[in-house]
Design an enzyme around this catalytic site. Structure first.
Site, PDB file in Angstrom:
ATOM      1  N   CYS A  20     -16.442   1.477  -0.005  1.00 27.92           N
ATOM      2  CA  CYS A  20     -15.310   0.582   0.291  1.00 27.92           C
ATOM      3  C   CYS A  20     -14.890   0.645   1.750  1.00 27.92           C
ATOM      4  O   CYS A  20     -14.198  -0.248   2.224  1.00 27.92           O
ATOM      5  CB  CYS A  20     -14.131   0.913  -0.624  1.00 27.92           C
ATOM      6  SG  CYS A  20     -13.439   2.551  -0.333  1.00 27.92           S
ATOM      7  N   ASP A  62     -17.264   6.982  -1.735  1.00 23.51           N
ATOM      8  CA  ASP A  62     -16.047   6.769  -0.941  1.00 23.51           C
ATOM      9  C   ASP A  62     -15.809   8.074  -0.185  1.00 23.51           C
ATOM     10  O   ASP A  62     -16.458   9.096  -0.435  1.00 23.51           O
ATOM     11  CB  ASP A  62     -14.873   6.427  -1.899  1.00 23.51           C
ATOM     12  CG  ASP A  62     -13.572   6.081  -1.165  1.00 23.51           C
ATOM     13  OD1 ASP A  62     -13.608   5.866   0.068  1.00 23.51           O
ATOM     14  OD2 ASP A  62     -12.514   6.043  -1.823  1.00 23.51           O
ATOM     15  N   GLN A 118      -9.843  -3.793  -4.057  1.00 21.58           N
ATOM     16  CA  GLN A 118     -11.175  -3.356  -3.650  1.00 21.58           C
ATOM     17  C   GLN A 118     -12.188  -3.656  -4.747  1.00 21.58           C
ATOM     18  O   GLN A 118     -13.283  -4.144  -4.492  1.00 21.58           O
ATOM     19  CB  GLN A 118     -11.134  -1.840  -3.364  1.00 21.58           C
ATOM     20  CG  GLN A 118     -12.471  -1.291  -2.915  1.00 21.58           C
ATOM     21  CD  GLN A 118     -12.894  -1.890  -1.582  1.00 21.58           C
ATOM     22  OE1 GLN A 118     -12.155  -1.853  -0.624  1.00 21.58           O
ATOM     23  NE2 GLN A 118     -14.105  -2.448  -1.526  1.00 21.58           N
ATOM     24  N   ARG A 145       0.891  -1.169   0.000  1.00 26.87           N
ATOM     25  CA  ARG A 145       0.000   0.000   0.000  1.00 26.87           C
ATOM     26  C   ARG A 145       0.922   1.210   0.000  1.00 26.87           C
ATOM     27  O   ARG A 145       1.640   1.451   0.979  1.00 26.87           O
ATOM     28  CB  ARG A 145      -0.905  -0.016   1.242  1.00 26.87           C
ATOM     29  CG  ARG A 145      -1.663   1.262   1.430  1.00 26.87           C
ATOM     30  CD  ARG A 145      -2.826   1.155   2.375  1.00 26.87           C
ATOM     31  NE  ARG A 145      -3.943   0.481   1.732  1.00 26.87           N
ATOM     32  CZ  ARG A 145      -5.180   0.461   2.203  1.00 26.87           C
ATOM     33  NH1 ARG A 145      -5.468   1.086   3.341  1.00 26.87           N
ATOM     34  NH2 ARG A 145      -6.147  -0.161   1.574  1.00 26.87           N
ATOM     35  N   ARG A 199     -13.623  -8.855   0.458  1.00 25.89           N
ATOM     36  CA  ARG A 199     -12.187  -8.613   0.299  1.00 25.89           C
ATOM     37  C   ARG A 199     -11.421  -9.898   0.597  1.00 25.89           C
ATOM     38  O   ARG A 199     -10.473 -10.254  -0.103  1.00 25.89           O
ATOM     39  CB  ARG A 199     -11.705  -7.501   1.261  1.00 25.89           C
ATOM     40  CG  ARG A 199     -12.260  -6.113   1.000  1.00 25.89           C
ATOM     41  CD  ARG A 199     -11.748  -5.514  -0.278  1.00 25.89           C
ATOM     42  NE  ARG A 199     -10.299  -5.424  -0.322  1.00 25.89           N
ATOM     43  CZ  ARG A 199      -9.583  -4.435   0.223  1.00 25.89           C
ATOM     44  NH1 ARG A 199     -10.176  -3.420   0.815  1.00 25.89           N
ATOM     45  NH2 ARG A 199      -8.250  -4.427   0.125  1.00 25.89           N
ATOM     46  N   HIS A 235      -7.032   1.070  -6.767  1.00 29.71           N
ATOM     47  CA  HIS A 235      -7.258   0.160  -5.634  1.00 29.71           C
ATOM     48  C   HIS A 235      -7.896  -1.119  -6.203  1.00 29.71           C
ATOM     49  O   HIS A 235      -9.067  -1.401  -5.984  1.00 29.71           O
ATOM     50  CB  HIS A 235      -8.165   0.836  -4.599  1.00 29.71           C
ATOM     51  CG  HIS A 235      -8.181   0.167  -3.259  1.00 29.71           C
ATOM     52  ND1 HIS A 235      -7.443  -0.967  -2.974  1.00 29.71           N
ATOM     53  CD2 HIS A 235      -8.850   0.475  -2.117  1.00 29.71           C
ATOM     54  CE1 HIS A 235      -7.668  -1.323  -1.715  1.00 29.71           C
ATOM     55  NE2 HIS A 235      -8.517  -0.473  -1.177  1.00 29.71           N
TER      56      HIS A 235
HETATM   57  N1   CP Z   1     -11.315  -0.404   1.819  1.00 29.89           N
HETATM   58  C1   CP Z   1     -10.067  -0.513   2.297  1.00 29.89           C
HETATM   59  O1   CP Z   1      -9.088  -0.713   1.573  1.00 29.89           O
HETATM   60  O2   CP Z   1      -9.995  -0.384   3.661  1.00 29.89           O
HETATM   61  P1   CP Z   1      -8.679  -0.245   4.539  1.00 29.89           P
HETATM   62  O3   CP Z   1      -8.114   1.123   4.258  1.00 29.89           O
HETATM   63  O4   CP Z   1      -9.168  -0.382   5.945  1.00 29.89           O
HETATM   64  O5   CP Z   1      -7.698  -1.308   4.158  1.00 29.89           O
HETATM   65  N1  NVA Z   2      -9.884   6.579  -1.431  1.00 29.28           N
HETATM   66  C1  NVA Z   2      -9.525   6.094  -0.127  1.00 29.28           C
HETATM   67  C2  NVA Z   2      -9.739   4.635  -0.044  1.00 29.28           C
HETATM   68  C3  NVA Z   2      -9.469   4.021   1.300  1.00 29.28           C
HETATM   69  C4  NVA Z   2      -9.660   2.539   1.311  1.00 29.28           C
HETATM   70  C5  NVA Z   2      -8.081   6.459   0.180  1.00 29.28           C
HETATM   71  O1  NVA Z   2      -7.242   6.407  -0.727  1.00 29.28           O
HETATM   72  O2  NVA Z   2      -7.791   6.805   1.324  1.00 29.28           O
END
Ligand code: CP
Ligand code: NVA
Length: 302
Positions: free
Chosen positions: A261, A221, A133, A103, A289, A130
């Site tokens: 999400c 989101d 997701q 990440r 997930r 992502h």
């Molecule tokens: N939706 C998602 O990726 O959640 P987290 O940020 O908790 O991993």
């Molecule tokens: N768009 C959000 C998604 C989190 C799962 C972010 O990037 O923080």
């Protein structure tokens, strides 16, 4: 050649269909207590430059359930955080583990890691995409609506990383997406143009009601993605007309579902009433997930 999963477009239409079918099978097997230790003795290294609840737990539990092991790695505790090059990290990790999930703050970092690793690299969220997701989202839509072909999705709010992956996914699923964003926060033009060239079905509008009208799925989101916290007040003001509430849901098709999400800012981008309503698929979406990523891990590692 090693396989990576950096973009939802790293798999074909057929591969996606197989992966979702496998995810459904794994979900059912888990429900009835059948164990599937097909990744015994394999380790997934998970680098998190940003916070996570769902991604971390689902990958970690998923690897355990597949008979393998997952390693949570905070870059601050790694030499990466002291300036060790990503490419050197990639080479060394390739000697220890079977795959890397990252990440990352910047999509470039994911690409660089993948370019120098000899093992599969999974994008667990970047500023651009992502894809994990969206796998779970597609699985959830199929569970609820029994198809994806021709499904109309309204994306309401920020044209962000999740939105980009959703737009790209229409190339593989036959869904159509109408994105309603304030002009300043529309999805990046080059991403939309490229996706459309490849067959994506997407329309960008500014009016949330226009997007929601006739939608089978209303998706949103956070208005403040990780790393954008300094803009909270300004964003909150701009995005308030894009709140997913009962009034907006009334524009969608009868029986439409709502997705997010997570994590959600309750009563900002989505009201309590909608998030906790019967139309809400968010908890299944979060659960999926686990199943979708287990299928992905098997595809990349078994
Ligand atoms: N939706 C998602 O990726 O959640 P987290 O940020 O908790 O991993
Ligand atoms: N768009 C959000 C998604 C989190 C799962 C972010 O990037 O923080």
């Amino acid at each position: 050649m090693k396989k990576d999963f950096i973009s939802i477009l790293d798999i074909s239409r057929d591969e996606l269909a197989n992966l979702i079918a496998h995810a459904r099978k794994l979900k059912e097997e888990r429900r009835v207590g059948i164990q599937t230790p097909v990744l015994a003795h394999k380790t997934l290294g998970m680098i998190f430059e940003k916070s996570s609840t769902r991604t971390r737990i689902s990958f970690e539990a998923g690897m355990f359930e597949l008979g393998g092991h997952a390693l949570f790695l905070n870059p601050k505790d790694m030499q990466l955080g002291r300036g060790e090059a990503i490419r050197d990290t990639a080479r060394v990790m390739s000697r220890f583990v079977s795959a890397i999930m990252i990440r990352a703050n910047r999509h470039d970092e994911v690409l660089e890691l993948a370019a120098h690793a000899d093992i599969p690299v999974i994008n667990g969220l970047s500023d651009r995409e992502h894809p994990c997701q969206i796998l779970a989202d597609i699985m959830t839509i199929e569970e609820r609506l029994f198809r994806t072909e021709g499904v109309r999705v309204a994306w309401i709010g920020d044209g962000n990383n999740v939105c980009n992956s959703l737009i790209m996914s229409t190339i593989l699923t036959g869904m159509e997406v109408v994105v309603a964003s304030p002009p300043e926060f529309a999805p990046r033009q080059e991403i939309v143009t490229e996706a459309v060239k490849m067959g994506a079905k997407v329309r960008i509008v500014t009016d949330p009601r226009e997007a929601a009208t006739g939608a089978d799925v209303v998706m949103t989101d956070t208005w403040i993605s990780m790393g954008q916290e300094e803009e909270i007040d300004r964003r909150r003001q701009i995005f308030m007309p894009y709140q997913v509430n009962a009034e907006l849901m009334a524009c969608a098709k009868p029986g439409a579902i709502v997705m997010h999400c997570l994590p959600a800012h309750r009563n900002w981008e989505i009201t309590d009433e909608v998030l906790d309503s019967k139309a809400s698929a968010v908890w299944d979406q979060a659960e999926n997930r686990l199943h979708a990523q287990k299928a992905l891990l098997v595809r990349l590692l078994a």
